[in-house]
Design an enzyme around this catalytic site. Sequence first.
Site, PDB file in Angstrom:
ATOM      1  NE  ARG A 148       7.280 -70.908   5.918  1.00 54.44           N
ATOM      2  CZ  ARG A 148       7.144 -71.045   4.583  1.00 54.44           C
ATOM      3  NH1 ARG A 148       7.265 -72.078   3.464  1.00 54.44           N
ATOM      4  NH2 ARG A 148       5.694 -70.001   4.532  1.00 54.44           N
ATOM      5  CE  LYS A 172       4.643 -71.805   8.665  1.00 51.56           C
ATOM      6  NZ  LYS A 172       4.321 -69.746   8.851  1.00 51.56           N
ATOM      7  CG  HIS A 242      11.339 -65.670   9.551  1.00 51.97           C
ATOM      8  ND1 HIS A 242      11.174 -67.567   9.527  1.00 51.97           N
ATOM      9  CD2 HIS A 242      10.441 -65.585   9.412  1.00 51.97           C
ATOM     10  CE1 HIS A 242       9.670 -67.342   9.137  1.00 51.97           C
ATOM     11  NE2 HIS A 242       9.285 -66.159   8.502  1.00 51.97           N
ATOM     12  NE  ARG A 245      10.012 -67.345   4.754  1.00 50.27           N
ATOM     13  CZ  ARG A 245       9.095 -67.932   4.356  1.00 50.27           C
ATOM     14  NH1 ARG A 245      10.259 -68.527   2.861  1.00 50.27           N
ATOM     15  NH2 ARG A 245       8.056 -68.295   3.334  1.00 50.27           N
ATOM     16  CG  HIS A 268       4.488 -65.588   1.536  1.00 47.04           C
ATOM     17  ND1 HIS A 268       5.314 -64.423   1.172  1.00 47.04           N
ATOM     18  CD2 HIS A 268       4.851 -66.128   2.833  1.00 47.04           C
ATOM     19  CE1 HIS A 268       6.102 -64.870   2.465  1.00 47.04           C
ATOM     20  NE2 HIS A 268       5.988 -65.520   3.023  1.00 47.04           N
ATOM     21  CE1 TYR A 277      10.219 -61.340   4.237  1.00 45.51           C
ATOM     22  CE2 TYR A 277       7.820 -61.586   3.100  1.00 45.51           C
ATOM     23  CZ  TYR A 277       8.910 -62.429   4.065  1.00 45.51           C
ATOM     24  OH  TYR A 277       9.374 -63.227   4.518  1.00 45.51           O
TER      25      TYR A 277
END
Length: 298
Positions: A148, A172, A242, A245, A268, A277
């Site tokens: 990210r 995150k 993104h 990504r 994730h 995806y």
Amino acid sequence: MTWDDLWEQYYYHLRIKRRSKTTLHFYRSTHRALGRFAAAGGSLPSSPAGVNVMHLRAFITWLEEQGLAPGGLHAHVRSLKAFFGWARREELLPVDPSARLERPTLPGRRLPTMDPERVGKLLRAAKTTDQPLRDAAIVLTFFDTGIRLEELMTLRREDVRPERGVLRVIGKGDKERTVPIGTRALTAINAYQLRERKARHPGVAELFLSRSGLPMTRSGVSLLMSRLSAEAGFERAQTSPHTFRRGFAVEFLRNGGDVFTLQQILGHSSLEMTRRYVTFLDEDLKAAHLRFSPGDRL
């Protein structure tokens, strides 16, 4: 309790949970939008304790009238639900007024995805910039790792571990993970560090720096991508972090990677997030249909 008091309590909660600056910015956007709504004469009670779902629907309708796209409306609704849900759980509000607030339906359009051809154009465009080695390293790092924007900005020199072929990434929720990186991207990073990276002072540990010798900012990376995309001849939306990504995820799966490993690399929390995806593999689905088409086998 006033609106500002309640929001400050929420920001404190997010900081205690070690949420990223990007997450805080996400909620501050809704905080500011609510303030603009109230200033424009919107039907918003002076105290959050008096809010009900009709007030929130009026706010979302007002945002739509201002021209906000469905994706932006959806983001504000998510923000409101998280904010009011937290306030209710903390017993700072008697009820959660967002419980029955509907999320806008998002259009089912595919988002842009980076591909090797565009990366090649961006790398050629990077040769024309003031810091060509840094800019090439950023493009390759984005595309080869899928990290990210915040993760790229906070990368430190010590996080690059060429002997193992990995990056140490803080994602995150302040969660650490190891992300593989290829030889070409590592070579680009090494060339940048040896020949172009000049920190303003020894205390600057971040990897990617601006011309001033300080860590790059979100706006700095955004301006860089705008310049590169303009030089390469395609829209800015095709070079968002993104987009890289998504492109990394698609190429990883296309080259034989599995979704379980991809989940770990992308950081994730659930496999369902990673499985999205798979929907970008149009050409692969077409190729499979050519091989196994029931109609052609009649």
